[in-house]
Design a protein around this motif. Sequence first.
Motif, mmCIF file in Angstrom:
data_model
loop_
_atom_site.group_PDB
_atom_site.id
_atom_site.type_symbol
_atom_site.label_atom_id
_atom_site.label_comp_id
_atom_site.label_asym_id
_atom_site.label_seq_id
_atom_site.Cartn_x
_atom_site.Cartn_y
_atom_site.Cartn_z
ATOM 1 N N ALA A 105 0.824 -1.206 0.000
ATOM 2 C CA ALA A 105 0.000 0.000 0.000
ATOM 3 C C ALA A 105 0.859 1.257 0.000
ATOM 4 O O ALA A 105 1.883 1.320 0.681
ATOM 5 C CB ALA A 105 -0.925 0.000 1.204
ATOM 6 N N CYS A 106 0.440 2.256 -0.777
ATOM 7 C CA CYS A 106 1.127 3.543 -0.811
ATOM 8 C C CYS A 106 0.977 4.233 0.546
ATOM 9 O O CYS A 106 -0.126 4.349 1.064
ATOM 10 C CB CYS A 106 0.511 4.409 -1.906
ATOM 11 S SG CYS A 106 1.086 6.105 -1.885
ATOM 12 N N PRO A 107 2.089 4.711 1.138
ATOM 13 C CA PRO A 107 1.998 5.374 2.442
ATOM 14 C C PRO A 107 1.262 6.713 2.366
ATOM 15 O O PRO A 107 0.810 7.223 3.382
ATOM 16 C CB PRO A 107 3.459 5.569 2.853
ATOM 17 C CG PRO A 107 4.248 5.443 1.608
ATOM 18 C CD PRO A 107 3.464 4.576 0.668
ATOM 19 N N GLU A 108 1.125 7.260 1.155
ATOM 20 C CA GLU A 108 0.443 8.546 0.992
ATOM 21 C C GLU A 108 -1.068 8.380 0.806
ATOM 22 O O GLU A 108 -1.858 9.086 1.397
ATOM 23 C CB GLU A 108 1.018 9.314 -0.203
ATOM 24 C CG GLU A 108 2.396 9.887 0.043
ATOM 25 C CD GLU A 108 2.448 10.853 1.223
ATOM 26 O OE1 GLU A 108 1.574 11.736 1.310
ATOM 27 O OE2 GLU A 108 3.345 10.697 2.073
ATOM 28 N N CYS A 109 -1.467 7.445 -0.078
ATOM 29 C CA CYS A 109 -2.888 7.367 -0.442
ATOM 30 C C CYS A 109 -3.489 5.977 -0.230
ATOM 31 O O CYS A 109 -4.695 5.797 -0.404
ATOM 32 C CB CYS A 109 -3.093 7.828 -1.893
ATOM 33 S SG CYS A 109 -2.482 6.645 -3.115
ATOM 34 N N GLY A 110 -2.672 4.987 0.124
ATOM 35 C CA GLY A 110 -3.214 3.659 0.404
ATOM 36 C C GLY A 110 -3.438 2.783 -0.810
ATOM 37 O O GLY A 110 -3.766 1.599 -0.678
ATOM 38 N N ASN A 129 6.352 2.189 -6.916
ATOM 39 C CA ASN A 129 5.762 3.451 -7.354
ATOM 40 C C ASN A 129 4.247 3.372 -7.236
ATOM 41 O O ASN A 129 3.642 2.350 -7.548
ATOM 42 C CB ASN A 129 6.162 3.719 -8.811
ATOM 43 C CG ASN A 129 5.448 4.935 -9.382
ATOM 44 O OD1 ASN A 129 4.443 4.796 -10.079
ATOM 45 N ND2 ASN A 129 5.951 6.110 -9.085
ATOM 46 N N CYS A 130 3.637 4.455 -6.784
ATOM 47 C CA CYS A 130 2.180 4.505 -6.683
ATOM 48 C C CYS A 130 1.603 5.043 -7.996
ATOM 49 O O CYS A 130 1.903 6.171 -8.376
ATOM 50 C CB CYS A 130 1.757 5.392 -5.527
ATOM 51 S SG CYS A 130 -0.028 5.581 -5.426
ATOM 52 N N PRO A 131 0.785 4.240 -8.716
ATOM 53 C CA PRO A 131 0.231 4.711 -9.979
ATOM 54 C C PRO A 131 -0.770 5.854 -9.792
ATOM 55 O O PRO A 131 -1.041 6.607 -10.719
ATOM 56 C CB PRO A 131 -0.473 3.473 -10.558
ATOM 57 C CG PRO A 131 -0.630 2.532 -9.423
ATOM 58 C CD PRO A 131 0.381 2.880 -8.384
ATOM 59 N N LYS A 132 -1.284 6.002 -8.578
ATOM 60 C CA LYS A 132 -2.300 7.034 -8.333
ATOM 61 C C LYS A 132 -1.677 8.397 -8.001
ATOM 62 O O LYS A 132 -2.017 9.401 -8.606
ATOM 63 C CB LYS A 132 -3.211 6.571 -7.188
ATOM 64 C CG LYS A 132 -4.515 7.345 -7.077
ATOM 65 C CD LYS A 132 -5.413 6.682 -6.041
ATOM 66 C CE LYS A 132 -6.585 7.586 -5.666
ATOM 67 N NZ LYS A 132 -7.264 7.073 -4.467
ATOM 68 N N CYS A 133 -0.739 8.415 -7.046
ATOM 69 C CA CYS A 133 -0.184 9.716 -6.624
ATOM 70 C C CYS A 133 1.303 9.861 -6.947
ATOM 71 O O CYS A 133 1.916 10.867 -6.606
ATOM 72 C CB CYS A 133 -0.435 9.942 -5.135
ATOM 73 S SG CYS A 133 0.640 8.961 -4.056
ATOM 74 N N ASP A 134 1.903 8.845 -7.591
ATOM 75 C CA ASP A 134 3.303 8.877 -8.027
ATOM 76 C C ASP A 134 4.304 8.867 -6.869
ATOM 77 O O ASP A 134 5.474 9.210 -7.061
ATOM 78 C CB ASP A 134 3.560 10.081 -8.941
ATOM 79 C CG ASP A 134 4.659 9.773 -9.958
ATOM 80 O OD1 ASP A 134 4.796 8.587 -10.349
ATOM 81 O OD2 ASP A 134 5.400 10.696 -10.334
HETATM 82 ZN ZN LIG Z 1 -0.268 6.907 -3.594
#
Ligand SMILES: [Zn+2]
Length: 152
Positions: free
Chosen positions: A21-26, A54-59
């Motif tokens: 999970a992305c630590p910024e947006c999950g 890499n988070c595809p949603k928030c980079d």
């Molecule tokens: Zn993210």
Amino acid sequence: MKTNSGSGPQTKRRAVLPDDACPECGNPMREKKGRLTLPVNGEEIVVAGSPHLNCPKCDEVVLRFDDARKLRQRALEIYRQTYGLLSAEEIRSIRERFWLTQAELARLLRLGANTISRWEAGRNVQTASMDMLLRVIRDLPGSLDYLRTYAA
Ligand SMILES: [Zn+2]
């Protein structure tokens, strides 16, 4: 960029979110290879093909422990190549040729006590100007005595 080393302030949050999970947006993060930069001796070194998440949603970019280790190792190699610096082994051999301990050489060059051991272990790399000074010690007879007259 965050370093996800498995300890520190992120531990609590990681226990709640899944591993990817992305630590910024999950959002679930993806395995990726690409250009990352890391400062070496104050200079931003670009390292191509660096594995990371890499988070595809928030980079957001997250480095796992091994990613961070590889990135640092590669950045030091690139820095060393860019300036044509002495290798860790060459530094050790210069020091040993003059029967100096790591602490003695550090003192003569007015460096922190652990700097030479970091260079010789490859955990850090000398600046181009320090590299030049090491070559002077190696190649110019009397230079060590000269440095000694100024040593604290
Ligand atoms: Zn993210």
